[in-house]
Every structure is written in C-alpha cells, then in structure tokens.
Design a protein around this motif. Structure first.
Motif, mmCIF file in Angstrom:
data_model
loop_
_atom_site.group_PDB
_atom_site.id
_atom_site.type_symbol
_atom_site.label_atom_id
_atom_site.label_comp_id
_atom_site.label_asym_id
_atom_site.label_seq_id
_atom_site.Cartn_x
_atom_site.Cartn_y
_atom_site.Cartn_z
ATOM 1 N N LEU A 183 -16.356 9.407 -1.537
ATOM 2 C CA LEU A 183 -16.561 9.993 -2.702
ATOM 3 C C LEU A 183 -16.315 8.956 -3.787
ATOM 4 C CD1 LEU A 183 -14.023 12.985 -2.819
ATOM 5 C CD2 LEU A 183 -16.536 12.962 -2.403
ATOM 6 N N THR B 178 -13.934 8.111 -12.560
ATOM 7 C CA THR B 178 -12.872 7.274 -12.853
ATOM 8 C C THR B 178 -12.701 5.987 -12.021
ATOM 9 O OG1 THR B 178 -11.489 8.524 -11.350
ATOM 10 C CG2 THR B 178 -10.993 8.872 -13.637
ATOM 11 N N THR B 179 -13.902 6.039 -11.007
ATOM 12 C CA THR B 179 -13.720 4.869 -10.215
ATOM 13 C C THR B 179 -14.226 3.611 -10.927
ATOM 14 O OG1 THR B 179 -14.293 6.242 -8.180
ATOM 15 C CG2 THR B 179 -14.799 4.023 -7.858
ATOM 16 N N THR B 180 -13.440 2.510 -10.746
ATOM 17 C CA THR B 180 -13.828 1.190 -11.364
ATOM 18 C C THR B 180 -14.893 0.723 -10.528
ATOM 19 O OG1 THR B 180 -12.308 0.036 -10.114
ATOM 20 C CG2 THR B 180 -11.513 0.929 -12.306
ATOM 21 N N PRO C 230 -9.110 7.993 1.236
ATOM 22 C CA PRO C 230 -9.759 6.782 0.406
ATOM 23 C C PRO C 230 -10.066 5.632 1.598
ATOM 24 C CG PRO C 230 -7.433 6.740 -0.113
ATOM 25 C CD PRO C 230 -7.556 8.013 0.874
ATOM 26 N N ARG D 188 -1.622 6.542 0.373
ATOM 27 C CA ARG D 188 -1.958 7.089 -0.853
ATOM 28 C C ARG D 188 -3.419 7.925 -0.169
ATOM 29 N NH1 ARG D 188 -1.116 3.236 -5.702
ATOM 30 N NH2 ARG D 188 -2.439 1.902 -4.419
ATOM 31 N N PHE D 189 -2.810 9.397 0.061
ATOM 32 C CA PHE D 189 -4.141 9.913 0.757
ATOM 33 C C PHE D 189 -4.544 10.929 -0.476
ATOM 34 C CE2 PHE D 189 -1.676 8.254 4.132
ATOM 35 C CZ PHE D 189 -2.742 8.057 5.305
ATOM 36 N N VAL D 190 -5.354 10.598 -1.254
ATOM 37 C CA VAL D 190 -5.538 11.505 -2.646
ATOM 38 C C VAL D 190 -7.124 11.388 -2.804
ATOM 39 C CG1 VAL D 190 -3.545 11.336 -4.050
ATOM 40 C CG2 VAL D 190 -5.546 9.797 -4.288
ATOM 41 N N ILE E 42 -15.822 0.772 -2.044
ATOM 42 C CA ILE E 42 -15.944 2.013 -1.354
ATOM 43 C C ILE E 42 -17.589 1.939 -0.468
ATOM 44 C CG2 ILE E 42 -16.624 4.316 -1.900
ATOM 45 C CD1 ILE E 42 -14.451 4.113 -3.726
ATOM 46 N N GLU F 141 -8.954 2.767 1.593
ATOM 47 C CA GLU F 141 -7.684 1.857 1.772
ATOM 48 C C GLU F 141 -6.895 2.562 3.088
ATOM 49 O OE1 GLU F 141 -8.993 2.852 -1.166
ATOM 50 O OE2 GLU F 141 -8.342 1.570 -2.579
ATOM 51 N N GLU F 142 -7.128 3.770 3.465
ATOM 52 C CA GLU F 142 -6.331 4.362 4.458
ATOM 53 C C GLU F 142 -7.033 4.503 5.449
ATOM 54 O OE1 GLU F 142 -3.154 4.391 4.418
ATOM 55 O OE2 GLU F 142 -2.543 4.682 2.451
ATOM 56 N N ALA G 172 -15.872 8.755 -8.059
ATOM 57 C CA ALA G 172 -15.783 9.434 -9.190
ATOM 58 C C ALA G 172 -15.910 9.011 -10.608
ATOM 59 C CB ALA G 172 -13.937 9.963 -9.193
ATOM 60 N N MET H 176 -7.486 7.832 -7.707
ATOM 61 C CA MET H 176 -6.947 6.686 -7.392
ATOM 62 C C MET H 176 -6.803 5.730 -8.752
ATOM 63 S SD MET H 176 -6.598 6.463 -4.166
ATOM 64 C CE MET H 176 -6.706 4.963 -3.687
ATOM 65 N N ASP H 177 -7.689 5.804 -9.726
ATOM 66 C CA ASP H 177 -7.447 4.636 -10.578
ATOM 67 C C ASP H 177 -6.156 5.055 -11.391
ATOM 68 O OD1 ASP H 177 -8.496 2.643 -12.431
ATOM 69 O OD2 ASP H 177 -8.596 3.993 -13.826
ATOM 70 N N ARG I 152 -14.075 -1.008 -7.263
ATOM 71 C CA ARG I 152 -13.664 0.000 -6.162
ATOM 72 C C ARG I 152 -15.118 0.663 -5.975
ATOM 73 N NH1 ARG I 152 -9.407 2.122 -4.617
ATOM 74 N NH2 ARG I 152 -10.471 4.255 -3.776
ATOM 75 N N GLU J 134 -10.612 10.635 -4.839
ATOM 76 C CA GLU J 134 -11.088 9.425 -5.520
ATOM 77 C C GLU J 134 -10.710 9.404 -7.133
ATOM 78 O OE1 GLU J 134 -11.676 6.528 -4.509
ATOM 79 O OE2 GLU J 134 -12.480 5.648 -6.297
ATOM 80 N N THR J 135 -10.855 10.700 -7.623
ATOM 81 C CA THR J 135 -10.574 10.784 -9.022
ATOM 82 C C THR J 135 -9.355 10.361 -9.375
ATOM 83 O OG1 THR J 135 -12.147 12.831 -8.771
ATOM 84 C CG2 THR J 135 -10.958 12.670 -10.905
ATOM 85 N N ARG K 183 0.838 -1.128 -0.010
ATOM 86 C CA ARG K 183 0.000 0.150 0.062
ATOM 87 C C ARG K 183 0.782 1.242 0.006
ATOM 88 N NH1 ARG K 183 -4.512 0.193 4.231
ATOM 89 N NH2 ARG K 183 -2.594 -0.356 5.644
#
Lengths: 406, 270
Positions: free
Chosen positions: B153, B157-159, B132, A26-28, B166, B134-135, B155, A33-34, B162, A30-31, A17
């Motif tokens: 959130l 772009t979220t698969t 996110p 990875r603290f960002v 989420i 994960e954290e 987005a 993340m992919d 995910r 959601e846009t 991770r």
C-alpha cells in the motif's frame, strides 16, 4: 534457558526497528507509518531533552504525587507465612493506578508535537480515566474507545471519564472488549492522523509505543529499587506484578533486569482455569503471532483468528501482551504464571481484610500469586508486589458475584 | 511475466484501465465464493482481490468488518481461501487473483507453507495490510521464488523516500489508498488523488491501482483517468450483505454494479 542481561546489552533492546528479539516491530497499515516514524524520532530526541524530562518529573511529583510508598505489609506477611511481603503503592497515585505515569508522559509528547486531539483505548477504564484526566488538565479534546461489554461492567469509570470531559465511544464490534477498543482507536487514528495523538495504555502496539510506555512506567521500578535498598539494605528477592498488556509489570521489572538475583513473576489472568480455554493468558498458553502492530504471544485459534478471552478483570481481558514480555519469557529472564478468577478474588478479600488496602481485580492476581510464592520462601527474603491500582472501580463486580445489589 | 503484469501490460497497450473488484472470501458463505469470483470476472473484472477474513481487521470499516464476521461464522480459513482459488482456476486461468488480508493467519499457517500452497493454487499476488516492507524480509524471498507478486500500500501520508522504497519491494502494481481512513469511509477528493498518483508515477514505473472510497461508475471513471486501475470493495461487500440470503439476486446485483463501472472506465479510453 536463562540469559544474564547486562546494562550494556539492555541498551540494544528494542533495536532500531523496534524488535525485542523475535518480538515487537511495526506491523501497521501504511497510513500510520509516517506518524509512527515521526513519533519515534521525536521521542528519541525528547528522551534526551532535559526540559522534557524535567517537565515529566515535575508532573510525576506534583500532579501524580510520586514517589509512591513502598509499604511493608506486616499482617499479610504474618498471615501468609514465609517471605516479607512489601507493596509498591501505585494505587495511591492520582486517579488510583499506575496508568497515569504513562498518560502524563504521552500527553507531554502530544503537547510537544502540537497535537490537540487525543484518542485512547481502555479495558477496565483506568487508562481511559488517566487519559481523560491529563486531557482535562491540558485542555485537550479526548476520545476514549471502550468495548461495549466493558462499558457495562465498568460504569463507574465511564461516568468518571464523562465528568472529565471525554467522549466515550462504546465499541460494538467483535468481542466488545479491550482488543476491539484498540481496533477502533486505530481506525480513528488512521482517519485523523494529522491532528490526533494516540495515547496507547500499555506496552503493546507498534514501535515506538512498547519502548516509550516502558520508559514512562519504569519510574515504578526505579523507585522500588531505591526504596527497597533504603528500607531493607538489600534488593528484593522477587517482584510480582499482574500482566494484561503488561505495562505495570514492565515498569516494575525493567530497572531490575540486570539484577540477576531478583526473580521476576508476571501473573496472567487464568480466568476459569487454563485447561478450560476460558482465560486471558497468552504467555502461559498462547503462541507467537501478529496483532495490533507487533509480534508477540497471542491467544488465537489454529487458523490465526484471535480468540475470545475471559477474565473477571476487564483490564487483563486482552488476547495479546507487550512484546518485551514475550522476549523476557523466551530468554528465560522472567517467569509468567497465572491465577484463576477465584484465586484473584480471594487475594482481593485477603488484602482488603488484613491490610485495609482494596486492590483492583487486576492487581488481585498479583496478590494471590505473591502469597503462594512467599509461603514457600524464607522469612528473611523479600517479595514486592506491584499494587498497580485500587479496587473501588470493582466493588460492583465483587458485590454482584456475592449476589448483593448495590 | 506474472499473470498480473501481463494483464496490466495488455490493458495499457489498449489504453484501458483495470477494474479490480474486492470481495471477502467466505462471505456470505464459503460455498458461494467461487461462483461470485466467476461473476466478477464475467462482469468485467481484470484482477480479483480476494479478502482473507480476519477477526480483527483494523484497517477496515464496518462493512468489511461485518463481512469478515459472516465469513468467520462459517469457519473460513486461509487454507480454505486458497482452496477456493484452486477451484476458480479450474475454469479461469486468465484472471489474476490477489489475496488481501492481515498477517496473522499467514503466520499461523507458516510463511513457507502458505507461499507453496498459494502458488500451487494459482494465486498471483499477496497484499498484507499490516505488513510494511520493513517487516517483510522473511516473506519476500519466499514470494519471489514462487512468482507471487507482493503488493504494498501507498497512503496519502507516504513520503517520497518511502514511495521509492516500497516500489522497490513491490511487483505487479502498487495500491494507492486514496483517503486517510478505513475502507468504505469517506468520499474521495479526485483532484487530490490525481495530483498524488501523478506524483507516484514520477517515482515508480509500476502500475498504480487506487482504492478506498470508489462507490460508483462516475468516481471509477474519474479515478481511472488518472491511474492504471480502480479497486472497488465496500460497495460490493455491502451488496453481498443486502442479498446474503438470495444467491441469484446477489450475482445479478454485483453484475449490475460492475457493468456501468466497466463501461465508464472503457469510455475513458485515451
């Protein structure tokens, strides 16, 4: 507390991770993340791909001019008195700093991923120039975000970037320095995530950036290790590098982490003095928090708002630091110290005067500390300073401090 | 059932959609925030998203960046924001409040202390832009024990994988970010949002709120038609900027903005 790191242990950092102990991650929003997960997957694949590595190595040799020399600074050694001082000459790289090692690597990644538009943040402008340079060579569209106050104090590099075909965006928000440039680069990335590759200039940011930037910069330490053995028959006793985000330092330190006898010194910007609060030394005087996608030591107020920083060198003027450094500090493997603006300027003058090598003001911090360190060591010991960049870009700043108009 | 869940369930039963306004706490001045929250509730807000100002709001456009700067100029801290919710709760116990912000102020306060204080003050949900799932291992149990809904959130772009993961970590609602970009930037493509939200609905039973890029009653109605709620931020914050020196005019202007949105959403009753 100090931990002996074996090569085997080092393979576990960062973990899956992106964590280095309590740091990294990875603290960002959601846009992103992919994109980050794709980048991680592709990088881990390409890292093992002989074609990618061969392309990288060839560019480092033929375009950057590597290996950079390891040079014995005889007069500096004599003037300092004490350990032998050797200089790893990253200032001799194409574009004049270590930054290009990383931009070559990331631009190759962008090319492998089919991204045609490049963005980058820059503080002193060295990373911006290094990014604009590789973009010119590969024919990629390049946008560099730079704090408005850095645009002013590093006008030479701004002009260089423009000549190289990059668009320089002066960032007017916040403190108008590197952290704000990074904020705006991330905002641009969120908006253009499909076609844009973000070339981060240091070992900070969300996973996998701290990992891949460290890997690309590790060529510095690998060469130093080999060169030192060839030239002196032994490993250095101490390595000294300046730390803003920390990419030149981690590049130098990483290949030596399991060499227990080698002491590591990261030199932060002490500004007007740690006690004044006017500095950029999160490892020396900050506490852990989350900024720009990773958990790391930060300069902040008691409410978690990021604090303004001060350093004479724009490239160190950053309130955070790469998470791997935070980890190395906490496990006691590396020492983090600071020198003030004035000490750094003295280092700048000394190296220029006695060796004919004009270091960047960032690098001058390492020079200043290395002199203090070497003075207390034996004559048969070896200190290597990472000369991360050349000082041409800083001549205006130095002249201004002297009251001279150029 | 959490307050958020209750409100969204009751709206659903009535065939209505949630109006979720966002303002930044402490903007234009910390003394005005509680009154502004009451104004929002009176103008038809079903849930209030209260922004916690941060020095480096990376997911926000210039409008909310400037709001953060105004709030921070007056020293607005996370502790104070929680205090504002406590004050608001003295006279409004029905409108859910979601704190929206960035992780670092919460790290500085300490996760446990934050969770305790927020729950005691009457905060209902927490949306942390740069956290996110994960954290979120450390905060998730602290929130769950105190019935604070973690809002995450989604987005463009979220698969799918995910989206499912989420949703697993979320309660209350999920927040679909309608555009690739920062807050207040581009105009949204309603057809694209409709398609994506319908898809999210296939993957989770949670209500879906849609935010980023909703500026007027017409867009609110169009987005309300395909989602469970609309989140309106930058247009309100911009109004706060315009009327920052005149509190009376500000309250009126916010009401004038929200009323047509409320009406347009309610005229969409299905």
């Amino acid at each position: 507390m100090s931990v002996k790191l074996t090569e085997e242990m080092l393979k576990a950092f960062p973990d899956a991770r992106g964590h280095f102990g309590d740091f990294g991650g990875r603290f960002v929003s959601e846009t992103l993340m992919d994109s980050l997960m794709t980048l991680e997957k592709e990088y881990l694949r390409l890292k093992e791909d002989p074609d990618f590595q061969a392309a990288f190595d060839q560019d480092l040799a033929d375009y950057v001019g590597r290996p950079s020399p390891l040079y014995f600074a005889e007069r500096l050694t004599r003037e300092t008195g004490g350990a032998q001082i050797w200089l790893k000459r990253e200032d001799l790289n194409h574009t004049g700093a270590h930054k290009v090692n990383n931009t070559i690597g990331q631009a190759l990644l962008a090319a492998f991923l089919g991204k045609k538009r490049i963005i980058a943040e820059t503080g002193a402008g060295q990373h911006g120039v290094a990014t604009a340079t590789v973009c010119a060579r590969l024919g990629l569209e390049c946008h560099v975000f730079m704090g408005a106050s850095d645009v002013k104090r590093q006008s030479l590099n701004v002009f260089r970037m423009k000549l190289l075909g990059a668009t320089v965006h002066a960032v007017e928000s916040g403190t108008k320095t590197l952290k704000d440039a990074m904020n705006d680069a991330m905002r641009d990335w969120v908006a253009n995530v499909d076609d844009t590759f973000y070339i981060i200039g240091t070992v900070a940011g969300p996973h996998p950036y701290p990992l891949l930037v460290r890997d690309f910069q590790s060529v510095i330490g690998r060469e130093t290790r080999r060169q030192c053995l060839e030239k002196t028959g032994k490993l250095p006793d101490a390595l000294v590098a300046c730390v803003g985000g920390g990419s030149n330092a981690i590049g130098m330190f990483y290949p030596f982490l399991s060499d227990e006898s080698v002491e590591l010194y990261g030199v932060e910007a002490g500004g007007l003095g740690i006690e004044t609060g006017q500095h950029a030394a999160p490892l020396c005087a900050g506490r852990p928090g989350v900024l720009h996608g990773n958990r790391t030591y930060l300069m902040e107020d008691e409410n978690g708002q990021i604090a303004g920083t001060h350093s004479v060198s724009a490239g160190l003027d950053y309130p955070g630091v790469g998470p791997e450094h935070s980890w190395l500090k906490d496990i006691g493997r590396a020492n983090y110290v600071s020198v003030t603006d004035d000490e750094a300027l003295a280092g700048f003058r000394t190296l220029t005067r006695v060796e004919g090598i004009m270091p960047a003001l960032e690098t001058s911090h390492a020079v200043a500390y290395a002199q203090k360190l070497a003075a207390g060591m034996d004559k048969d010991q070896i200190v290597v300073i990472n000369i991360s960049g050349r000082g041409d870009k800083d001549i205006h700043t130095v002249a201004e401090l002297d009251g001279i108009e150029i | 059932m959490s307050r958020i869940e209750g409100v969204l369930k009751s709206l659903k039963e009535q065939g209505r959609k949630a109006l979720i306004p966002y303002i930044t706490a402490g903007d234009p001045h910390p003394d005005q925030t509680v009154e502004l929250m009451h104004t929002l509730a009176a103008a038809g807000a079903d849930i209030i998203e209260l922004g916690v100002p941060f020095s480096d709001p990376m997911a926000d456009g210039p409008v909310i960046q400037l709001a953060c700067e105004r709030a921070l100029k007056h020293g607005t801290s996370l502790r104070q924001v929680i205090g504002m919710v406590r004050e608001f709760r003295k006279t409004d116990t029905k409108t859910p409040v979601v704190l929206m912000g960035y992780l670092n102020p919460m790290v500085a306060m300490g996760y446990r202390e934050f969770a305790d204080a927020a729950a005691q003050a009457g905060v209902d949900g927490v949306l942390t832009v740069d956290l996110p799932p994960e954290e979120a291992d450390e905060v998730a149990p602290l929130f769950a024990e105190r019935d604070l809904d973690p809002i995450f959130l989604l987005a463009p772009t979220t698969t799918d994988d995910r989206i499912r993961a989420i949703a697993e970590h979320s309660s209350g609602y999920v927040y679909y970010v309608s555009i690739k970009g920062v807050t207040g930037s581009a105009s949204i493509d309603v057809d694209e949002v409709a398609r994506k939200v319908a898809h999210v609905h296939e993957l989770t039973a949670l209500p879906v709120g849609v935010g980023f890029g909703i500026r007027d009653a017409k867009t609110a109605a169009a987005v309300g038609k395909v989602s469970d709620g609309v989140i309106v931020g930058s247009v309100l914050v911009n109004t706060i900027a315009v009327h920052q020196t005149d509190p009376a005019a500000l309250n009126q202007a916010l009401t004038d903005l929200l009323h047509p949105m409320r009406e347009a959403l309610d005229n969409q009753v299905t």
